[in-house]
Design an enzyme around this catalytic site. Sequence first.
Site, PDB file in Angstrom:
ATOM      1  N   SER A 126       0.853  -1.195   0.000  1.00  0.00           N
ATOM      2  CA  SER A 126       0.000   0.000   0.000  1.00  0.00           C
ATOM      3  C   SER A 126       0.881   1.234   0.000  1.00  0.00           C
ATOM      4  O   SER A 126       1.985   1.219   0.569  1.00  0.00           O
ATOM      5  CB  SER A 126      -0.896   0.011   1.239  1.00  0.00           C
ATOM      6  OG  SER A 126      -1.515   1.277   1.392  1.00  0.00           O
TER       7      SER A 126
ATOM      8  N   TYR B 295      -2.640  -0.399   9.976  1.00  0.00           N
ATOM      9  CA  TYR B 295      -2.579  -0.774   8.561  1.00  0.00           C
ATOM     10  C   TYR B 295      -1.207  -0.438   7.978  1.00  0.00           C
ATOM     11  O   TYR B 295      -0.620  -1.226   7.234  1.00  0.00           O
ATOM     12  CB  TYR B 295      -3.681  -0.045   7.795  1.00  0.00           C
ATOM     13  CG  TYR B 295      -3.785  -0.409   6.337  1.00  0.00           C
ATOM     14  CD1 TYR B 295      -4.075  -1.716   5.939  1.00  0.00           C
ATOM     15  CD2 TYR B 295      -3.620   0.554   5.340  1.00  0.00           C
ATOM     16  CE1 TYR B 295      -4.186  -2.048   4.605  1.00  0.00           C
ATOM     17  CE2 TYR B 295      -3.736   0.225   4.001  1.00  0.00           C
ATOM     18  CZ  TYR B 295      -4.010  -1.075   3.636  1.00  0.00           C
ATOM     19  OH  TYR B 295      -4.122  -1.409   2.306  1.00  0.00           O
TER      20      TYR B 295
END
Length: 251
Positions: free
Chosen positions: A142, A155
């Site tokens: 990501s 995350y």
Amino acid sequence: MNEHLSNDVVLVTGAGRGIGRATAELLAKRGASVGVVDVNEADVASTVQAIEAAGGKALGLAADVSDRAALLAVAERLAAAFGPLTGIVNNAMWIRYGPVDDIEEDVLDRMLAVGVKAAFWGVQALLAHGSKNGAAVVNICSPVADLGMANTASYTAVKGAISSLTRQLAVELGPRGVRVNAVTPGAVPTPGARAIVNEEGYALRRRQTPLGRLGEEAEIAAGIAFLLSPDASFVTGEVLHVDGGISVKSM
């Protein structure tokens, strides 16, 4: 049907919906035999049905990827059905956003289990049941691994670990003929992402993306398929950004 991956057997985790499903369908369209892994049995069945309806080959494998024994077992089943694995896509993720001071232990444990531990188990499954002539791992990273974003501490930790793990495993497994790469998607409104990002959030992501739009599941799947393919035979240790340029834009 494009037969570019006709000799491949690929396990895709989190393949019941979103990017995982798009990847499983594209790989099957290109000739691969695909292991469809997801914790949701109904989603597994739906993906397999779509692949078979299009003339592809797939095996439904409902499992919790954070369970090492379960993931090794489904890899064994896939190899028994179609032959030794040539690739794995470690796509599964469980996500919750929130301020760092609100993070609960059980939430962090689950995110690390699905996002990091499962990647280790996926690689072990490939090594245990994979082709002796080389194989490929594709992890999903990501932009937050490099940029950071408000309320994404857990995350970010997961995806930062995946980014580092990808490069380290490329070095460790290269002598064994195993390529290890990652794809970093930009903002893609998948069913899972829509559960935690509202329309205002997507409007912001659209403005932050140099191409001025959100990504599509099929575009991410194409990047993953490339890294699994013979066209990427000399590519390892790379993190391929399929993100519309968001990772290179100053916020």
